[in-house]
Design a protein around this motif. Sequence first.
Motif, short mmCIF file in Angstrom:
data_model
loop_
_atom_site.label_atom_id
_atom_site.label_comp_id
_atom_site.label_asym_id
_atom_site.label_seq_id
_atom_site.Cartn_x
_atom_site.Cartn_y
_atom_site.Cartn_z
N PRO A 64 0.84 -1.13 -0.17
CA PRO A 64 -0.07 0.13 -0.19
C PRO A 64 0.53 1.07 0.09
CG PRO A 64 -0.14 -0.98 2.67
CD PRO A 64 1.01 -2.23 1.45
N HIS A 65 0.08 2.55 -0.97
CA HIS A 65 0.85 4.01 -0.73
C HIS A 65 -0.36 5.06 -0.40
CE1 HIS A 65 4.64 2.53 -2.88
NE2 HIS A 65 3.69 1.56 -3.82
N ALA A 66 0.09 5.48 1.04
CA ALA A 66 -1.18 6.38 0.93
C ALA A 66 -2.36 5.72 1.48
CB ALA A 66 -1.83 7.69 -0.64
N SER A 67 -2.20 4.77 1.62
CA SER A 67 -3.07 4.84 3.06
C SER A 67 -4.64 3.67 1.63
CB SER A 67 -4.26 4.74 3.52
OG SER A 67 -5.02 5.60 3.21
N PHE A 68 -4.58 2.38 0.53
CA PHE A 68 -5.55 2.33 -0.21
C PHE A 68 -5.72 2.84 -1.14
CE2 PHE A 68 -6.93 -0.35 3.64
CZ PHE A 68 -5.65 -1.68 3.43
#
Length: 94
Positions: free
Chosen positions: A69-73
């Motif tokens: 994940p990047h930037a919370s989903f």
Amino acid sequence: MLRGIYEMKGGVIGRTVIMTQVIEYIKMKHYWGNERELEKYFRIAAGDSYRRNLYRITRWMIDQGFLRPHASFVEVSITRQGINMISRRFPELG
């Protein structure tokens, strides 16, 4: 979903994709509609709609190490493990 990400990003590890774009791509390719098969494959209850369980399935894939994940989903990228699973499941993509 993994297949959609793989196809969109050409199987490149670490290249981020926005989840809404993945969903649109999956709709365009008509990859929805196989919930019972997905339920067996993912070993989670897909229930009546794969779409409604998108968060749970994404979380499961992250926990298994298939996605990062990047930037919370909002953004995700595929991992080497995810690419290996795609190669086994869909040899024609390899």
